[in-house]
Design a protein around this motif. Structure first.
Motif, PDB file in Angstrom:
ATOM      1  N   TRP A 109      -0.532  -9.775  -5.233  1.00  0.00           N
ATOM      2  CA  TRP A 109      -1.128  -9.914  -3.902  1.00  0.00           C
ATOM      3  C   TRP A 109      -1.438  -8.547  -3.276  1.00  0.00           C
ATOM      4  O   TRP A 109      -2.582  -8.278  -2.886  1.00  0.00           O
ATOM      5  CB  TRP A 109      -0.174 -10.704  -3.000  1.00  0.00           C
ATOM      6  N   PRO A 117       1.370 -15.177  -8.783  1.00  0.00           N
ATOM      7  CA  PRO A 117       1.204 -13.775  -8.372  1.00  0.00           C
ATOM      8  C   PRO A 117       2.500 -13.188  -7.833  1.00  0.00           C
ATOM      9  O   PRO A 117       3.304 -13.872  -7.201  1.00  0.00           O
ATOM     10  CB  PRO A 117       0.150 -13.859  -7.257  1.00  0.00           C
ATOM     11  N   PRO A 120      -5.774 -10.862  -2.308  1.00  0.00           N
ATOM     12  CA  PRO A 120      -5.277  -9.564  -2.785  1.00  0.00           C
ATOM     13  C   PRO A 120      -5.808  -8.385  -1.969  1.00  0.00           C
ATOM     14  O   PRO A 120      -6.973  -8.339  -1.580  1.00  0.00           O
ATOM     15  CB  PRO A 120      -5.782  -9.521  -4.221  1.00  0.00           C
ATOM     16  N   TYR A 177      -6.478 -15.068  -7.096  1.00  0.00           N
ATOM     17  CA  TYR A 177      -5.673 -14.143  -7.902  1.00  0.00           C
ATOM     18  C   TYR A 177      -6.043 -14.187  -9.385  1.00  0.00           C
ATOM     19  O   TYR A 177      -5.481 -13.447 -10.190  1.00  0.00           O
ATOM     20  CB  TYR A 177      -4.180 -14.494  -7.774  1.00  0.00           C
TER      21      TYR A 177
END
Length: 535
Positions: A155, A209, A108, A134
């Motif tokens: 992300w 995600p 991320p 995540y």
């Protein structure tokens, strides 16, 4: 005698001229509409830091050996985030190639206010495939569970930013078809395998995600970037004033996870109810919830000159009101775009905060005969309905699409009538559905209806103006009532539902335009302009 002959000639020319005008196709005023568009974005002039790639991708994919060990899941996260955090407003962090190296790999990332992430040509920024990167602290990310979803961090995020964005002729790749490397499903599943469990007999919710989400702020830009293979939605926003998406290419699944023309062996495809081994090949119909562009409760949004092929909505304008202060989605422009696989140019299904003043023009949709293909769609229901008003589609070419028009307030089977949908002042103008040799969906299905309960009727207010089908579409399901049709001055050819007992028609057609040529789709359909695309 000579004067009489001249009069006859003039009269003949007058009749011929008027006859040719009657059969000429009306040209949409795209020049006027284009004047509404913002100025095309530009690549940044100032680069605060340039980062060189350390990894190599072949055939649009990173080798599994690079990050099979989840301890090496995101080797570039820290240096990219540090560069972004240290970058002054008005500047960009630029990712570039380094000799044969052409790839970055990160978990991320957060884009600061005023900062742009620039992914240069021939560079791909890949997402970590380790769910642990995540996870929100409960170990649920990377699993499919009953009634539990959205337990993964997005992300790439931008929160309350002003004048930020992602640009460049490179690509972001979410690796939705790669094998997961941590968590309960490690080496037994891909992100997209989790998505398919929503179709299992015991329905499970994916915890995947999203690729990119912008929350609050002003003036976020995506320019020329390619977006590939998101595990879930590609781009979403909430409460943003000013979004410009211009010249992007969105491909999911790409050739990294598919074969040309999506010719996958059945044994390699995702299977509902099966999470014991990862799938090896993917088609758009089986990568669920991979929406392309989803602007939610946002104003002054533009999507222009872009190409989108994906497994769910190509675009979905949403307005889910988290509270009474949530703004409506308003003032959106969608111009000169091409859609392929996907569920079309959609509004909804959350419309409770309202959707108003939407203009779509010069849209080309080639559904490739997908059994899930949709063209123009407004979807809502009595649980999350609201007012959808002033939506205009002008200049639409379409072929090989199962359901070209879906304007329905019965998107789900909910019995709730708490938030009744209302769809008014919807206009479809200069629409041409084009036959394609041996296509499965030359004969199509439409789904149109007003909304009705024991206490309330909200008619669908729909204007049709120069709308042509080569053969009459079939009408889907029982809901096709309480529609108020207005027929504009142009022809309406092979359209069902006009003048039935529960529908009404105001006919404003100009008799002189009877037999006019349909809106021209010559040279409109184009191959997808990316070598990573299977189509």
């Amino acid at each position: 005698m000579k004067q009489r002959m001249n009069l006859c000639i003039l009269l003949s020319l007058f009749i011929l001229l008027n006859s040719s005008l009657a059969f000429a196709a009306e040209t949409p005023d795209f020049e006027h509409l284009d004047s509404l568009l913002p100025t095309e974005p530009k690549l940044p002039k100032n680069v605060c830091e340039q980062l060189s790639a350390n990894l190599v991708a072949h055939n649009w994919r990173l080798a599994d050996e690079i990050d099979n060990d989840p301890k090496n899941s995101s080797p570039d996260s820290q240096r990219i985030q540090t560069a972004l955090d240290n970058c002054a407003a008005g500047s960009a962090v630029k990712l570039v190639t380094n000799e044969k190296n052409n790839a970055f790999l990160s978990g991320p990332l957060s884009i600061p206010s005023g900062v742009t992430l620039w992914v240069d040509k021939n560079v791909t920024l890949f997402a970590s495939r380790s769910p642990a990167d995540y996870d929100l602290g409960d170990g649920i990310c990377g699993d499919a569970l009953p009634k539990i979803k959205n337990r993964c961090q997005t992300w790439i995020t931008a929160t309350d930013t002003v004048n930020s964005g992602i640009v460049g002729e490179g690509a972001l790749d979410g690796r939705g078809g790669s094998v997961l490397t941590s968590g309960k499903r490690a080496f037994k599943s891909t992100w997209w395998d989790l998505s398919m469990q929503s179709k299992a007999k015991v329905k499970l919710e994916q915890n995947n995600p999203r690729m990119l989400h912008v929350d609050g702020g002003k003036n976020f830009t995506l320019y020329k970037i390619s977006l590939f293979n998101s595990p879930k939605f590609h781009f979403g926003s909430n409460d943003v004033d000013g979004i410009t998406v211009w010249g992007i290419k969105l491909v999911t699944p790409s050739l990294a996870y598919a074969n040309p023309d999506y010719q996958c062996d059945e044994n390699d495809l995702p299977r509902p109810g099966k999470l014991d081994q990862p799938s090896r090949c993917f088609i758009p119909e089986l990568v669920k919830n991979t929406d392309g562009i989803d602007p939610g409760t946002s104003t002054n949004v533009t999507l222009a000159y872009s190409f989108i092929t994906t497994g769910d909505d190509n675009v979905a304008i949403k307005s889910g009101g988290k509270n009474k202060q949530s703004p409506a989605s308003r003032h959106h422009l969608y111009a000169h775009n091409h859609f392929y696989y996907g569920h079309g140019m959609s509004i909804g299904s959350e419309t409770d905060a309202g959707v108003h003043d939407i203009k779509i023009w010069d849209l080309v949709v080639d559904g490739n005969d997908s059994g899930h293909g949709v063209g123009l769609r407004i979807k809502s229901d009595g649980k999350r309905g609201g007012n959808v008003t002033n939506v205009t589609y002008d200049g639409v070419c379409m072929r090989r699409v199962k359901e070209p028009l879906v304007f329905s307030p019965y998107y789900s089977s909910t019995k709730s009538t708490k938030l009744p949908p209302s769809m008014q002042n919807i206009t479809v103008r200069n629409f041409n559905y084009v036959d394609y040799p041996k296509a499965k969906y030359n004969k199509t299905v439409i789904n149109l209806s007003g909304y009705k309960t024991d206490k309330l009727i909200n008619p669908l207010g729909l204007t049709l103006d120069n709308v042509v089908f080569p053969r009459q579409p079939r009408v889907r399901d029982k809901h096709h009532h309480n529609i108020h049709f207005t027929l504009g001055k142009g022809q309406v050819v092979n359209f069902p539902l006009l003048g039935t007992d529960t529908n009404s028609v105001t006919d404003l057609r100009d008799p002189s335009l009877t037999g006019q040529a349909p809106y021209s789709c010559d040279d409109k359909f184009k191959a997808f302009p990316s070598p990573a695309s299977p189509i």
